[in-house]
Design an enzyme around this catalytic site. Sequence first.
Site, PDB file in Angstrom:
ATOM      1  N   LYS A 103       0.816  -1.214   0.000  1.00 49.74           N
ATOM      2  CA  LYS A 103       0.000   0.000   0.000  1.00 49.74           C
ATOM      3  C   LYS A 103       0.854   1.269   0.000  1.00 49.74           C
ATOM      4  CE  LYS A 103      -4.189  -2.108   1.772  1.00 49.74           C
ATOM      5  NZ  LYS A 103      -3.759  -3.530   1.883  1.00 49.74           N
TER       6      LYS A 103
HETATM    7  C1  LIG Z   1      -4.395  -4.579   1.098  1.00 47.47           C
HETATM    8  C2  LIG Z   1      -3.588  -5.837   0.977  1.00 47.47           C
HETATM    9  C3  LIG Z   1      -3.933  -6.858   0.047  1.00 47.47           C
HETATM   10  C4  LIG Z   1      -5.162  -6.781  -0.834  1.00 47.47           C
HETATM   11  O1  LIG Z   1      -5.031  -5.842  -1.852  1.00 47.47           O
HETATM   12  P1  LIG Z   1      -6.312  -5.386  -2.718  1.00 47.47           P
HETATM   13  O2  LIG Z   1      -5.845  -4.251  -3.541  1.00 47.47           O
HETATM   14  O3  LIG Z   1      -7.363  -5.003  -1.719  1.00 47.47           O
HETATM   15  O4  LIG Z   1      -6.730  -6.555  -3.546  1.00 47.47           O
HETATM   16  C5  LIG Z   1      -3.097  -7.951  -0.052  1.00 47.47           C
HETATM   17  N1  LIG Z   1      -2.009  -8.085   0.745  1.00 47.47           N
HETATM   18  C6  LIG Z   1      -1.666  -7.151   1.656  1.00 47.47           C
HETATM   19  C7  LIG Z   1      -0.467  -7.368   2.516  1.00 47.47           C
HETATM   20  C8  LIG Z   1      -2.427  -5.990   1.807  1.00 47.47           C
HETATM   21  O5  LIG Z   1      -2.071  -5.069   2.730  1.00 47.47           O
END
Ligand SMILES: *Cc1c(COP(=O)(O)O)cnc(C)c1O
Length: 466
Positions: A112
Amino acid sequence: MKYVSTRGAAPVLDFDDVLLAGLARDGGLYVPESWPTFTLDQIRALRGLPYDQLAAKVMAPFVAGCMSEDELAAMVADAYKGFTHPAVAPLKQIGPNQWVCELFHGPTLAFKDYALQLVGRLFDHVLKKKGQRVLIVGATSGDTGSAAIEACRDRDAVDIVILHPKGRTSDVQRRQMTTILSANVRNLAVEGTFDDCQDMVKALFNDHSFRDEFNLSAVNSINWARVMAQVAYYFASAVALGAPDVSVSFSVPTGNFGNVFAGYVARQMGLPIDRLVVGSNTNDILTRFFETGRMTANGVVPTLSPSMDIQVSSNFERLMFDYVGREGAAVQKLMDEFRKTGVMSMPQGAFAAMCELFEGHRFDDTATLGLMRDIQARTGESLDPHSAIGAGAGLKAILRADSPMVALATAHPAKFPDAVEKATGTRPALPPHLADLFDRPERYDVVANDLGAVRDYVSAFVKGRR
Ligand SMILES: *Cc1c(COP(=O)(O)O)cnc(C)c1O
């Protein structure tokens, strides 16, 4: 570049307003009016560029008309300069034709950061231009809150308050939020659950006088700018492996469908991508969809991969929009059906077309631990539970793909030390920039599980800042 809503009944906006709007007024999500495309030569020219320069070129068409390429490039360079690997999103080989793209070298060790570090800067830039300030309020069970706080700390035009359920996040997750002592950041430990926190945030957004008074905003995963920033690492990985002269496939651990949708965008822009493989945990709404063509919401069960413990995948609406011929009314109808009945069936032709590109695979916690153990033993690569699910989905799909398979690793193993230790017997250490996390002073305020108390706290904080 202009943006339209997936439900076809909201105003057409430019990038600046889409950034600040989040959700469209008709309940839909904003998408570009048409997909910008790169020629094969333009894609070849990305080879060998530093990550930030490549990312700025990939994103430039999406902000056209709102900021210059130089302004964007400066923000992108600033966003990634603190990442701890010189490649920013390095590739590691884990099998004859299988690779991992490590997306955990940002400040909070989750993918993120790749989007939010840029989004925080974009907010500041656009708000200053408009002479406005925003208040960002969010609820977190762990990862999102820390990435949002890191992205917004010390930004001039942004204040941020994050609610977390007191005592229910891991110590690492809490400290990643509460050790940020910037004047524009507040953490609230709510005496309740994550759902209580989320309900209070929703209530604040639905309180229109509060919302307008403080210019409330969100940086959640439906924000278009987050998807846009994620497109860059698909291009970076693919050109490193020989694209556009080689086609590449990706496997992606998926929750809200934001990350894998960015892969779809890259493909629409001309990047040759063969398959996009979705990895699910027990909360497998997407994998069931790609098996049946029907979306059915079940309850959420907690797993070792909490960032994928979701009931519905909000960004999936953007994919539906394209596959029903970009007809907002058709999307509205499908979403109404889903809301009323809890079930939604894609038109047969659209579903068949989706399956030419997408597939899904699920792994329960036992299978996830097995994948972590096995990949670590065979390759030395330590993966967190989310990343292991992505890699596992790629392994299942690889027999049918004659292109390199890149698994996106979405979190550093040290973010989920208990699961990694359980799987491999070794407890992963935090990287150097977080090694003293447990010695840093924390700041947070405890509040009752009460909307009035939270509202009073937030308004007192923001009034003191303006
Ligand atoms: C947010 C997150 C996901 C999921 O990602 P999306 O974009 O919601 O599909 C997967 N792995 C981790 C570690 C995350 O923080």
